[in-house]
Write a protein that holds these residues in place. Structure first.
Motif, PDB file in Angstrom:
ATOM      1  N   UNK A 107       0.809   6.686  30.506  1.00 22.83           N
ATOM      2  CA  UNK A 107      -0.580   6.452  30.887  1.00 22.83           C
ATOM      3  C   UNK A 107      -0.767   7.000  32.292  1.00 22.83           C
ATOM      4  N   UNK A 108      -1.597   8.015  32.413  1.00 21.31           N
ATOM      5  CA  UNK A 108      -1.813   8.669  33.700  1.00 21.31           C
ATOM      6  C   UNK A 108      -2.613   7.817  34.670  1.00 21.31           C
ATOM      7  N   UNK A 123       3.021  -6.842  26.303  1.00 19.96           N
ATOM      8  CA  UNK A 123       2.101  -6.505  25.218  1.00 19.96           C
ATOM      9  C   UNK A 123       1.015  -5.542  25.695  1.00 19.96           C
ATOM     10  N   UNK A 124       0.508  -4.750  24.743  1.00 22.99           N
ATOM     11  CA  UNK A 124      -0.479  -3.736  25.075  1.00 22.99           C
ATOM     12  C   UNK A 124      -1.697  -4.339  25.760  1.00 22.99           C
ATOM     13  N   UNK A 125      -2.230  -3.626  26.756  1.00 21.18           N
ATOM     14  CA  UNK A 125      -3.568  -3.929  27.257  1.00 21.18           C
ATOM     15  C   UNK A 125      -4.566  -3.160  26.410  1.00 21.18           C
ATOM     16  N   UNK A 126      -5.765  -3.676  26.318  1.00 21.26           N
ATOM     17  CA  UNK A 126      -6.787  -3.028  25.485  1.00 21.26           C
ATOM     18  C   UNK A 126      -7.049  -1.607  25.970  1.00 21.26           C
ATOM     19  N   UNK A 127      -7.152  -1.435  27.281  1.00 19.53           N
ATOM     20  CA  UNK A 127      -7.488  -0.112  27.821  1.00 19.53           C
ATOM     21  C   UNK A 127      -6.388   0.901  27.520  1.00 19.53           C
ATOM     22  N   UNK A 187       3.744  16.966   8.299  1.00 15.75           N
ATOM     23  CA  UNK A 187       3.671  15.623   7.746  1.00 15.75           C
ATOM     24  C   UNK A 187       2.310  15.006   7.979  1.00 15.75           C
ATOM     25  N   UNK A 188       2.081  13.818   7.442  1.00 19.35           N
ATOM     26  CA  UNK A 188       0.782  13.146   7.592  1.00 19.35           C
ATOM     27  C   UNK A 188       0.699  12.405   8.919  1.00 19.35           C
ATOM     28  N   UNK A 189      -0.415  12.480   9.610  1.00 18.39           N
ATOM     29  CA  UNK A 189      -0.518  11.854  10.932  1.00 18.39           C
ATOM     30  C   UNK A 189      -0.397  10.337  10.886  1.00 18.39           C
ATOM     31  N   UNK A 190      -0.651   9.730   9.730  1.00 21.18           N
ATOM     32  CA  UNK A 190      -0.512   8.276   9.672  1.00 21.18           C
ATOM     33  C   UNK A 190       0.944   7.828   9.802  1.00 21.18           C
ATOM     34  N   UNK A 191       1.904   8.720   9.588  1.00 22.87           N
ATOM     35  CA  UNK A 191       3.305   8.384   9.851  1.00 22.87           C
ATOM     36  C   UNK A 191       3.504   8.103  11.341  1.00 22.87           C
ATOM     37  N   UNK A 192       2.998   9.005  12.184  1.00 26.57           N
ATOM     38  CA  UNK A 192       3.064   8.795  13.633  1.00 26.57           C
ATOM     39  C   UNK A 192       2.385   7.487  14.024  1.00 26.57           C
ATOM     40  N   UNK A 193       1.201   7.270  13.487  1.00 29.26           N
ATOM     41  CA  UNK A 193       0.399   6.123  13.890  1.00 29.26           C
ATOM     42  C   UNK A 193       1.095   4.806  13.548  1.00 29.26           C
ATOM     43  N   UNK A 194       1.687   4.717  12.367  1.00 29.87           N
ATOM     44  CA  UNK A 194       2.377   3.486  11.977  1.00 29.87           C
ATOM     45  C   UNK A 194       3.532   3.185  12.925  1.00 29.87           C
ATOM     46  N   UNK A 195       4.302   4.219  13.276  1.00 24.73           N
ATOM     47  CA  UNK A 195       5.411   4.006  14.200  1.00 24.73           C
ATOM     48  C   UNK A 195       4.940   3.522  15.558  1.00 24.73           C
ATOM     49  N   UNK A 196       3.851   4.081  16.036  1.00 25.71           N
ATOM     50  CA  UNK A 196       3.313   3.673  17.331  1.00 25.71           C
ATOM     51  C   UNK A 196       2.829   2.227  17.296  1.00 25.71           C
ATOM     52  N   UNK A 197       2.196   1.825  16.178  1.00 26.33           N
ATOM     53  CA  UNK A 197       1.566   0.512  16.107  1.00 26.33           C
ATOM     54  C   UNK A 197       2.537  -0.629  15.839  1.00 26.33           C
ATOM     55  N   UNK A 198       3.818  -0.333  15.662  1.00 24.48           N
ATOM     56  CA  UNK A 198       4.785  -1.424  15.535  1.00 24.48           C
ATOM     57  C   UNK A 198       4.704  -2.369  16.730  1.00 24.48           C
ATOM     58  N   UNK A 199       4.546  -1.806  17.919  1.00 25.44           N
ATOM     59  CA  UNK A 199       4.488  -2.641  19.116  1.00 25.44           C
ATOM     60  C   UNK A 199       3.162  -3.384  19.213  1.00 25.44           C
ATOM     61  N   UNK A 200       2.095  -2.828  18.641  1.00 26.17           N
ATOM     62  CA  UNK A 200       0.823  -3.552  18.606  1.00 26.17           C
ATOM     63  C   UNK A 200       0.937  -4.750  17.671  1.00 26.17           C
ATOM     64  N   UNK A 218      -6.313   1.656  23.696  1.00 25.42           N
ATOM     65  CA  UNK A 218      -7.465   2.492  23.327  1.00 25.42           C
ATOM     66  C   UNK A 218      -7.259   3.930  23.783  1.00 25.42           C
ATOM     67  N   UNK A 219      -6.738   4.104  24.999  1.00 32.41           N
ATOM     68  CA  UNK A 219      -6.498   5.456  25.509  1.00 32.41           C
ATOM     69  C   UNK A 219      -5.449   6.175  24.674  1.00 32.41           C
ATOM     70  N   UNK A 220      -4.401   5.459  24.274  1.00 28.89           N
ATOM     71  CA  UNK A 220      -3.337   6.074  23.485  1.00 28.89           C
ATOM     72  C   UNK A 220      -3.831   6.444  22.099  1.00 28.89           C
ATOM     73  N   UNK A 221      -4.595   5.572  21.470  1.00 26.16           N
ATOM     74  CA  UNK A 221      -5.118   5.881  20.136  1.00 26.16           C
ATOM     75  C   UNK A 221      -6.117   7.030  20.191  1.00 26.16           C
TER      76      UNK A 221
END
Length: 328
Positions: A225-226, A126-130, A242-255, A133-136
């Motif tokens: 993550x560098x 599962x995601x770490x907060x750091x 396209x709208x950037x929220x499309x990308x964001x929703x796909x990324x946040x599936x794992x969150x 946050x860096x990815x978002x």
């Protein structure tokens, strides 16, 4: 919280790739020639869902580069994708957290793409907060830069998500019409096909109103993550209008799968500043249809882990949507 927080195969070990010695000798010689010195060490990339070659190559003079390659005869779609990505990388706005293109070449029936190396790792789940946050924060930078993309990039004639939606993203409509087999459905979504069709159908109109560009394929395995904690974004093959929220929703599936408040993360992100109230629901419906129908028909040129990943991702999208819609 989703009942299955981790995918069946870790993202950092999802690929099945050829080794460096398995590549044609003429291809290896051409790559070494462009790199300027013999290749002395190879670290094959474990992330991704293709069978293309991808690795960090170290050379005798101390140089390092990331190289990926695919054969035209066996993997024409991958070759087309690499050529498209090379053109996109060469025209991305300066300063984005994306690997810089060095060169591309064709040799021995293969296409090769070479970029700078990013010393980093696939985000931990599962995601770490750091790392989240860096990815978002990194994606906020990407979304802002692509909201008004440079003319050389738009001159490539990149597709529109709205156009793709009319032919490829209305998966539940295809299922309802009997043109696609109905995939196995998690319990909360069974009997909800009319609602899925209705939600999904809103996406083309929303996407058509977008004027900027998006990454188009933003998943955890396309993030690194560098060493300094900064997020980098890779695999730019599917950039589209396209709208950037499309990308964001796909990324946040794992969150969401990891039990985080994905609704809050989505709503608070700058990429969602102008999103319609039901943008997330329409996107989750579409993503669920894409992943679940795709899981039943993975191409032979894909990683053998692709179907399991798609099924898991589709189930997470449906579970998140069911939670939001009250399908309990």
């Amino acid at each position: 919280m989703s009942p299955t927080p981790l995918p069946p195969v870790p993202y950092h070990a999802s690929a099945l790739r050829p080794s460096w010695p398995a590549l044609p000798a003429a291809l290896r010689a051409a790559v070494a020639d462009r790199l300027g010195a013999p290749v002395v060490a190879v670290r094959v990339a474990g992330a991704g869902f293709t069978r293309g070659f991808a690795a960090v190559l170290s050379t005798a003079d101390g140089g390092r580069a990331f190289v990926k390659a695919a054969p035209a005869a066996e993997q024409p779609h991958l070759v087309e994708g690499y050529a498209r990505e090379a053109a996109i990388l060469d025209r991305l706005p300066a300063g984005l957290p994306a690997p810089r293109l060095r060169w591309s070449l064709s040799e021995a029936g293969w296409i090769v793409l070479c970029t700078d190396t990013v010393d980093g790792h696939t985000p931990r789940l599962p995601w770490t907060v750091a790392e989240l946050d860096a990815t978002l924060a990194g994606y906020a930078q990407v979304a802002a830069a692509l909201a008004d993309p440079p003319a050389p990039l738009t001159a490539l004639g990149l597709p529109h998500l709205a156009d793709l939606a009319r032919s490829d993203i209305l998966w539940w409509e295809e299922v309802a019409a009997g043109r696609e087999p109905s995939p196995p459905m998690p319990a909360p979504a069974r009997g909800r096909l009319p609602e899925l069709v209705a939600l999904e159908s809103r996406l083309p109109g929303y996407a058509a109103a977008a004027t900027g560009l998006i990454h188009g394929d933003l998943r955890v395995d396309n993030v690194l993550i560098g060493a300094d904690g900064r997020a980098w974004f890779c695999d730019w093959t599917w950039v589209c209008h396209g709208p950037p929220w499309w990308d964001l929703a796909g990324l946040l599936l794992t969150a969401y799968a990891g039990g985080l408040d994905a609704d809050r993360l989505f709503a608070a992100h700058p990429a969602c500043a102008d999103a319609p109230p039901d943008a997330l629901d329409a996107t989750l419906a579409a993503l669920a249809g894409y992943y679940l129908t795709g899981a039943e028909a993975a191409p032979v040129t894909a990683s053998p882990h692709r179907s399991a990943h798609q099924r898991w991702s589709g189930e997470q999208a449906l579970d998140w949507l069911a939670h939001r819609q009250g399908w309990r």
